[in-house]
Enzyme design. Structure first.
Site, PDB file in Angstrom:
ATOM      1  CG  ASP A  37      -2.191   0.832   0.974  1.00  0.00           C
ATOM      2  OD1 ASP A  37      -3.253   0.257   0.676  1.00  0.00           O
ATOM      3  OD2 ASP A  37      -2.097   2.082   1.052  1.00  0.00           O
ATOM      4  CE  LYS A 218     -17.723  -4.650  -9.920  1.00  0.00           C
ATOM      5  NZ  LYS A 218     -18.538  -4.652  -8.733  1.00  0.00           N
ATOM      6  CG  ASN A 233     -36.993   1.027  -3.469  1.00  0.00           C
ATOM      7  OD1 ASN A 233     -37.393   0.353  -2.521  1.00  0.00           O
ATOM      8  ND2 ASN A 233     -35.738   1.384  -3.610  1.00  0.00           N
ATOM      9  CE1 TYR A 264     -29.006  -6.447  -2.622  1.00  0.00           C
ATOM     10  CE2 TYR A 264     -28.829  -8.707  -3.386  1.00  0.00           C
ATOM     11  CZ  TYR A 264     -28.295  -7.620  -2.716  1.00  0.00           C
ATOM     12  OH  TYR A 264     -27.046  -7.709  -2.146  1.00  0.00           O
ATOM     13  N   GLY A 267     -39.561  -3.546  -1.326  1.00  0.00           N
ATOM     14  CA  GLY A 267     -39.683  -2.089  -1.380  1.00  0.00           C
ATOM     15  C   GLY A 267     -39.123  -1.554  -0.076  1.00  0.00           C
ATOM     16  CB  CYS A 275     -20.499  -1.449  -5.506  1.00  0.00           C
ATOM     17  SG  CYS A 275     -18.844  -1.848  -4.965  1.00  0.00           S
ATOM     18  CE  LYS A 333     -24.409  -4.918   2.949  1.00  0.00           C
ATOM     19  NZ  LYS A 333     -23.761  -5.687   4.027  1.00  0.00           N
TER      20      LYS A 333
END
Ligand SMILES: NC(=O)c1ccc[n+]([C@@H]2O[C@H](COP(=O)([O-])OP(=O)(O)OC[C@H]3O[C@@H](n4cnc5c(N)ncnc54)[C@H](O)[C@@H]3O)[C@@H](O)[C@H]2O)c1
Length: 447
Positions: A37, A218, A233, A264, A267, A275, A333
């Site tokens: 890193d 992806k 929704n 998924y 609603g 992402c 989340k």
């Protein structure tokens, strides 16, 4: 007795929210791993056995497998001592929605310079999310130039994104639905496949293909999920206006059809995090680059953007103007402290802007939220404090502890009427005390 072949050493470039759990998961499966890193604190932390991000099981596995892990700033140390390198550095979104490959390019340049001196074969797998076409058009030429070698001959370059959800990264890596490999050449694909056959615990299907198809897969996968979320929704918004309707009953039935599936399909709240929103926009940008307007991801995004106002409408209809409003959940989340495009934060800011008195609580994400919350918003240091100070409570993140703790606190605190807006339908109205007015997302509410 046959001697067991030694496992290759693995290196991981980029030790962030995905890179650190990735490295630790690989170590837990028996490999020696070297992390690289740019950030000296990140390196120091990892070498001291401390995790750089909040992630389920991470601290435990890091402690257990610390002896197999070392971190460094030196690309030479990592590349010369490993055979397979995963690149997991950021790919920030640009103004047109595509992903900038600049950090991947910088890492490849450093790797290429080391590969110049290396005679043994080496495979590089890019895990970072790429816009389709980046690998062949931008990144492969950079690597070939810096190494002075030809991809596919002396070494391989693959695209190998992970399909994980923050908070559950280690489980997702150990038991993926499938593994995706976009390979420069068959030998490199074989090496990666062998690696995953050993790392994964569930013998997942491994799909190997041209890098361009893996790049499209992806972002198409995440865009399909965002489409499903926006569809559910949209149904919730519709049902909230239809007397007697409840989108939960509708979506539970829809999910039983095997062509649709239940995942998924609730609603609830707009999708967020690092992402989903970005991948949806990236697919549109890729369409535009190819002279095509992709209406589906555009509409998915429009529906997503309208959800904060739709949830605020439930507050406006149900709540007397003087009620203080408590927003429960600021992480995008559960089981994470990540607040990118978080519904709790966007809703709290929206309500504060409308001059409502707002207080917020989250078990993990309060500190990260402070940087982006409207200064008029108050902070509760515990769920009890929030329940005691607010008469309307909105559950925006489905934390398990909220599901179990909130009903108990409401039963204790029975001296005043309280309104609960349950965006995730985690409560059964019948289990809440009588002084609670329950409003579930997707249920009809009289305006
Ligand atoms: N976080 C997720 O949920 C998730 C899921 C799927 C895919 N991804 C993708 O994975 C990639 C990484 O995401 P993240 O969330 O882990 O990012 P992050 O910002 O948490 O971490 C990135 C790390 O890379 C390091 N870094 C940057 N440039 C470097 C370089 N040139 N050399 C070495 N290290 C470098 C940074 O110091 C940082 O530690 C992105 O492309 C992202 O889109 C992330």
């Amino acid at each position: 007795m046959m001697k067991r072949k030694k496992l290759p050493t693995i290196s991981v470039v980029g030790l962030g929210k995905l890179g650190t759990p990735f490295l630790v998961t690989v170590a837990s499966r028996g490999y020696q791993v070297i992390g690289v890193d740019l950030n000296p604190n990140t390196i120091q932390n990892l070498n001291d056995g401390k995790s750089n991000s909040v992630e389920s099981k991470l601290a435990l596995l890091l402690k257990q497998y610390h002896a197999r892990i070392r971190a460094t700033a030196s690309f030479a140390e990592a590349i010369l001592n490993s055979e397979l390198t995963f690149i997991i550095v950021p790919t920030p979104s640009t103004s047109n929605g595509s992903f900038s490959p600049k950090h991947v390019a910088a890492a490849l340049k450093n790797i290429g310079q080391v590969l110049r001196q290396k005679s043994q074969p080496h495979v590089i797998a890019i895990v970072s999310t790429l816009s389709p076409g980046s690998l062949a058009q931008v990144l492969a030429p950079i690597l070939e130039k810096s190494s002075g070698k030809k991809i596919g001959k002396n070494f391989g370059l693959c695209y190998n994104p992970s399909f994980i959800a923050l908070g559950n990264v280690i489980n997702n890596l150990l038991k993926p639905d499938f593994v995706l490999i976009g390979e420069s050449d068959q030998k490199s694909g074989d090496i990666l496949e062998k690696f995953y056959r050993r790392v994964c615990l569930n013998q997942p299907p491994i799909k190997r293909m041209q890098p361009i198809n893996a790049e499209i897969t992806k972002i198409a996968l995440n865009t399909f999920i965002t489409t499903k979320i926006s569809f559910a929704n949209m149904l919730a918004q519709l049902c909230e206006r239809v007397p007697g309707a409840d989108s939960l009953e509708v979506t539970q039935a829809l999910g039983l059809d095997s062509r649709i599936g239940s995942k998924y399909l609730l609603g609830s709240v707009p999708y967020g995090g690092p992402c989903f929103p970005r991948d949806n926009r990236a697919l549109r940008a890729f369409g535009k680059k190819n002279r095509m307007t992709l209406g589906l991801p555009r509409e998915t995004d429009v529906i997503n953007q309208s959800q904060i106002a739709a949830i605020a409408r439930l507050v406006e209809i149900s709540t007397p103007p003087k009620n203080k409003i408590g927003v429960i959940g600021l992480a995008y989340k559960p089981e994470t402290d990540v607040v990118d495009e978080s519904v709790g934060i966007n809703l709290a800011n929206y309500l504060a802007h409308k001059k409502c008195a707002v207080s917020v609580y989250d078990p993990l994400a309060l500190e990260n939220a402070r940087r982006i919350l409207d200064p008029r918003i108050a902070y509760a240091t515990s769920l009890t404090a929030l329940v005691n100070s607010c008469k309307t409570l909105i559950v925006t993140t489905a934390w398990l502890m909220i599901k179990y703790e909130l009903p108990k606190l409401l039963t204790k605190n029975n001296r005043r009427s309280i309104i609960i807006i349950d965006c995730w339908r985690i409560f059964d109205h019948a289990d809440l005390p009588n002084h609670v007015t329950y409003i579930g997302r997707g249920q009809y509410i009289r305006a």
